[in-house]
Structures are given as C-alpha cells and as structure tokens.
Design a protein around this motif. Sequence first.
Motif, PDB file in Angstrom:
ATOM      1  N   UNK A 130       0.645  -1.423   0.108  1.00 51.02           N
ATOM      2  CA  UNK A 130       0.306   0.351  -0.132  1.00 51.02           C
ATOM      3  C   UNK A 130       0.798   0.951  -0.068  1.00 51.02           C
ATOM      4  N   UNK A 235      -1.014 -13.312   0.659  1.00 48.24           N
ATOM      5  CA  UNK A 235      -1.334 -12.680   1.750  1.00 48.24           C
ATOM      6  C   UNK A 235      -2.120 -14.083   2.430  1.00 48.24           C
TER       7      UNK A 235
ATOM      8  N   UNK B 199     -10.158  -4.265   4.147  1.00 42.13           N
ATOM      9  CA  UNK B 199      -9.114  -3.896   3.224  1.00 42.13           C
ATOM     10  C   UNK B 199      -8.102  -3.407   4.981  1.00 42.13           C
ATOM     11  N   UNK B 200      -7.891  -3.827   5.847  1.00 45.08           N
ATOM     12  CA  UNK B 200      -7.069  -2.619   6.372  1.00 45.08           C
ATOM     13  C   UNK B 200      -6.914  -4.101   7.910  1.00 45.08           C
ATOM     14  N   UNK B 248     -14.958 -11.105   4.742  1.00 46.63           N
ATOM     15  CA  UNK B 248     -13.418 -12.407   3.989  1.00 46.63           C
ATOM     16  C   UNK B 248     -14.003 -11.849   2.517  1.00 46.63           C
ATOM     17  N   UNK B 253     -10.136  -7.811   4.836  1.00 49.10           N
ATOM     18  CA  UNK B 253      -9.189  -8.462   5.509  1.00 49.10           C
ATOM     19  C   UNK B 253      -7.801  -8.731   4.568  1.00 49.10           C
ATOM     20  N   UNK B 254      -6.382  -7.469   5.328  1.00 52.61           N
ATOM     21  CA  UNK B 254      -6.164  -7.661   4.097  1.00 52.61           C
ATOM     22  C   UNK B 254      -5.194  -8.570   3.740  1.00 52.61           C
ATOM     23  N   UNK B 255      -4.677  -9.865   4.880  1.00 50.96           N
ATOM     24  CA  UNK B 255      -4.273 -10.633   4.142  1.00 50.96           C
ATOM     25  C   UNK B 255      -4.023 -11.463   6.197  1.00 50.96           C
ATOM     26  N   UNK B 256      -3.494 -13.228   6.256  1.00 48.94           N
ATOM     27  CA  UNK B 256      -3.764 -13.501   6.838  1.00 48.94           C
ATOM     28  C   UNK B 256      -2.136 -13.984   6.883  1.00 48.94           C
ATOM     29  N   UNK B 266       3.632  -6.664   8.377  1.00 57.15           N
ATOM     30  CA  UNK B 266       2.263  -6.328   8.020  1.00 57.15           C
ATOM     31  C   UNK B 266       1.635  -5.119   8.955  1.00 57.15           C
ATOM     32  N   UNK B 271       0.065  -1.534   5.797  1.00 60.72           N
ATOM     33  CA  UNK B 271      -0.887  -3.127   5.489  1.00 60.72           C
ATOM     34  C   UNK B 271      -1.853  -3.025   5.639  1.00 60.72           C
TER      35      UNK B 271
END
Lengths: 285, 423
Positions: A130, A235, B199-200, B248, B253-256, B266, B271
């Motif tokens: 980002x 991710x 998204x964060x 989801x 979620x941005x990532x896991x 992260x 992110x």
Amino acid sequence: MRLTNRQVIGWLEAAPLTLVLLAFLIAPIVMIVIVSFWGATEFSIYPAFQLDNYEFLFSSPVTYKVFGATLKYAFITWALTLAIGFTVAYFMAFHVRSQTVQIALFLVCTIPFWTSNIIRMISWIPFLGRNGIANQTLISWGVIDQPLEWLLYSDFSVILAFVHLYTLFMVVPIFNTMMRIDKSLLEAARDNGASGLQTLLHVILPLTKPGIMIGTIFVVTLVMGDFITVRFMSGSQRANVGRLISNDIGLLQYPSAAATAVVLLCTVLIVIAILLRFVNIRKEL
Amino acid sequence: MAKPKVGYSRRSLLRAGGAAVAAAAFPAPMLWAQETKDITLRQFGTGVSNLNDVAKKVKEDLGFKLEMTALDSDSVTQRAATQPDSFDIADIEYWICKKVWPTGNLQAMDTSKIANYDKIVGIFKSGKLTPDSEIAQGTAPSTVGFVDGPDGRTFAKEETGWMTLIPTIYNADTLGIRPDLIGRPIESWTELLNPEFKGKASILDISSIGIMDMAMVCEAMGEIKYGDKGNMTREEIDKTMAIFTEAKKNGQFRAFWKTFDESVNLMASGEVVIQSMWSPAITAVKSRGIPCVYQPLKEGYRSWGGGIGLSKSLTGMELDAAYDYINWYLSGWVGGYLMRQGYYSAVPETSKEFMSENEWGYWFEGKPATGVITSPTGDKLADAGDVRDGGSFYERMGHVACWNSVMDENQYMVRKWNEFIAS
C-alpha cells in the motif's frame, strides 16, 4: 532361453538408472498412493483400506474451487510466460548476430536465478504494498490519488510472481530449438516472397513447437505444484492445491494430504498427456 | 503454537538435536554408577521457553545437562503422544496436555516435592487469580492441572497434590493496533470487522488460535452466544465461519499471517492497522520506531499458558534431577528472564528478586518505567515514563475471557477453517 552376452551387458547397463528410479521415483509414489487409503486420528495415522479421504475430497465444493483456481493460475501464467519467453528467445536467436552477445544476453536472463526463489518472491511485497514504491511513484506522477489495493495480496500479485519466477523455464527451451533452425530455411522463405509475419507463423513457430512444449511442461507442473508463492503473494487469502496439501500436513493429516497429492498427480499427468498429443517431443530432441 | 523464537539460532538447535541423537545412541551407564554431572535430561517444547540461556544456567546451578529441542505445536503434540521414550521433559501448553494426557505418556508430579508450590499463582491451582474471580472459558489450566493420584488418567476438579504440568509461562493476548493510523480509541473486539478498517484488518492463519479470536469478535458483536468458546458445537463453528467468510468476501482482510515475522511486517508497513497479534510482535514493531499498541479490550483477553510435564519413563536419579530442575525453575531466575520479555512466571514473587525495581514496576505492577527497559538480550523495549499496555498483572490476567483450547469438534473445525481460507 539363454541370454547372450550382449543382452546381459545391456541389462547391466540399464540397471543403475532403473534402481535409482525405482528407489527415488516409483517407491515414494507407491507409498503416497498406499497412505492415501489409510486413516488418521488427531495425532497418528493407522494402516487401513478406506475411501474416506477420497470421499471427503470429492464431496467438498472447496476441492473443485481450489482445483479450478490452480488450473486458472497455471493457464494464465502459461500464456504470459509463453508470450514473454517466445519474444525474448526470438530476439536473442534471430536479431542478435554475434554469438558472444547471444551468450552474454542469455547469461543476463539467468541473473535473477542467482538468488533464492523465496527472496525473489518476497522482494515484491515492499514494492507492491500500500505504501510501496509502485504506489508512491504512481501517486507522485499524478496517475492515481489513492493507493491501488489490488497490487498486493491478490490474484494479480500471485500471477506476477509466477511469471517472474518461471519465464526463464520458457526462454531456455525455446531459445534452444530456435538456435537449431537452419537459417537457410528463413532465406528460402524470404526468397519465396514471405513477409516477416508469414515466416514467423509458417516457418519459425512450427519448428519451435517442441521447445514451446518443453517450456509449457516446466511451467505448468511448477505452477500446479506450488504452494509457497500463493501463500506469500496472496497473504494466505487464496488457495491452490499445494496449500491444501500443506495445510493437511501441518495438521498431521497425512492420509488426506496423500489423497490430495494423488489427485493432483493424476490431474498434472492428464494435462501433460493432452499436451503431448499436439507435439512429438522425442522426434525433436 | 509457533511462538516467536527468542534467543536461539537454527544452528544451536541442530546441535541440540544432534546431541539428542547421540544421547539416544549411547545410553548412559547404569544408575548406581551415575553421578549428577553425568545426567542428561532431554526437554522438548514449543520454543517460547526453550531457551539456550536456561540450559546454560542449569549446567551452572544444578550441574547436569539439559538438552533442548524446539518444535512447532503440532509436532510437539504428536511427539508427546507417540514417542514417550524420546524425551524426559515435555514443555507443552495446557491444551496440548488435554490431548496428550490420556495416552499415559506423562506421569503426575507430587506437589509435596515442589518447594514453591504454595506460591504458585491461583490460576494454576484453584483456577482463580483472586478469591472472587471467575474461571474463564476454554482449556483453563486448572481444569487439566490435576489428576486423582500418581496413576490418575482423568483430570480432577480441584487440587489433589498430583499435578500434570508445572506451570512455567503464560500471557494474555489481544488485538494489536496502529494508533497513529486509526486515530480514535479502540475498545472492543468488534472493531476487527468494522467496515471502517476494510482491507486493513488481519487475523492469524493458525486454526486453533484463530477460531478463538473469531469467537471473541462474534460474541462481542452480539451475533452468537457461545456455550463455551473453547469447546464449540458444530453449529457454533458454522455460524462463526459464516460471519468471517462474508467479511472476507467483502474484502475486510488484507492478509492472514502464519508466522511471527509476517505479523510484524504487516503492522510495520501499514498494510494492516488492526489484527490479532502476540506480545513480542508488538515490541518488535515498536523497536522500529513505529507506534503500536497491544490494545486492552472490554470483552477481555484470550490467554495461553505452558508448563513442563515429566515422561512416564523417568525414574530414579533422573526423576530426582527432574524435580530439582522444576524447583530451580520456580526459584526465580527463569521467571525473571521470562518476565523481562513480557511473559509471566508461575511464581512471580520469586522472580522479583531477579528483576530491578524498575523492571518489576513496569512489567508486573503496571507502573510507569523509571528508566529505560531492556530485554534480557539487551534490546531497548521502553523509555522512562512508558507504561505497559493493559497495565498490571492483575489488571491483565484478571480479564481473561478465554483460554487457548482444543475442541471436541477439532477435526470438523479444521476442515471448516480450510474452507474459510480457500473461499
């Protein structure tokens, strides 16, 4: 029937490779197939013959979705690596005249391979993030006002990493077959009035097919068997078959991992069998 | 649980592993000919407390050798359950104990041989931190901490004098946030699914812990009322997963993350501004000069605890040595070492002697630091005037809502978790 000396020597010559293949290729695969029918408790596996693992696999909608995603990744990556790989190989084989420069350029192509796979993959993360370089540059150019979210942790980043990692596997075999094309064929095409495009489509492309096919097999099998690229670049948000297997292994569910592996192996074999219908590789090697 | 690896390198692990193989191949001489210095105890565990500094100190203080092997929590469970002869001491979490104890590979410990038994905090005995606190849901240590007798196979409801694990290390986990990027107070677990952070947000991709964080969120939202978050029914699992799958799909979620480092990156890169996190990861983000808070939430903490258990095959002088080790473990040095990393010791008062007044005030009492706070390995963790997130020991451990646990429907939950990741 009595064996002649020639036959005995022939068998002996083939024996070392046969043994190596038996021990390191056939035996592990047989083992995986056997274990795929076993049962598992939470922390152990026990020998049995049951179809539970396959039953669960084929009855779960997730399986189909994940196999679909795996094929999607393989197909898109294949198309992109082919386009890039063919162009690069074409340039090196037909546009560069001096052999020294050809070799030098070829070595340049391999430079990314001097570092590890994982490093090359992970180095994309700060670039695409980002607040990463890509977004900052685009914002400073005034192209966008908001950072692009889909650059990282998306299908885009997964496929980008795949293409980056595996294009060379396309370049090498295509370049190799292109170098073997008799230059007089190109001259003949030109003498007969073929345009550049016609020469490419009717002379070079058919003669390069075996190289393309070998590259295709490399890329498709690598992408279908991968799990770490998908995990890092998405991710953990996307899954392919490799991740299903690695999740199972992490949870000590070896039989179910083995069953998934068997299904994946069959899928890959079918894909390759279909590919080989198009081109006879052996003829060209 | 794959906790952050503190204070050992891969190489030293390999060495320890190699030594363990050597020790197995050349068994020690017969017991009567043995002196303490020849004794080697083989310990394995999840790495949080498997510290080489501890092995070194044992050699100095007690004279015998302690070999450590660190594995991830799945491998630890498997080994404790299936290879009882491969270890002498198992350093495991309480929920692993619940799984492993029924196999009969561990032996109960006689509390009368534990010198500091009376000083062990109440969480591990009656289950109550203070006389009027309530026992939290999940696999609370007190519920699997005792058995009826030396050969007891079932867990006892109260203190019996026979302990399954001697508690060593524990902590309370919550969400980590980036206060500079959020810019307003965060007070509830519900914020993890707040569309404001679309998204964060992130959650950890380790099913047994992730499901608990999910449950804390769903319960805080008022969507689900759980009978026991630590032992959900299939229906509760389905409902929980449905809520998170929808989030989801909506791009919450941005990532896991799966490893400690991923969670740090992260958060540090911006992110993610809110996510499940472990205490040392917060410290790692802060040490890069980036503001990060281990946010106490009104619904309480998700807690975890570990302890050491003795192998069934341990007898004679080795067993005595193991008791010596346990008594030494609780006598303060290790406790001080762990508490200076932000964990808690089972016998805080003995640890106090091994900490400076400033350290004790900061880590345990929740007072502002009077000087710079450093980790046992020398990294700066806090400046003078800083206060620990969440405050004092009683403030933090007194607000535990749920303990890490293993459910009866574990295998079902794991499948559902896989679907959630693939969806």
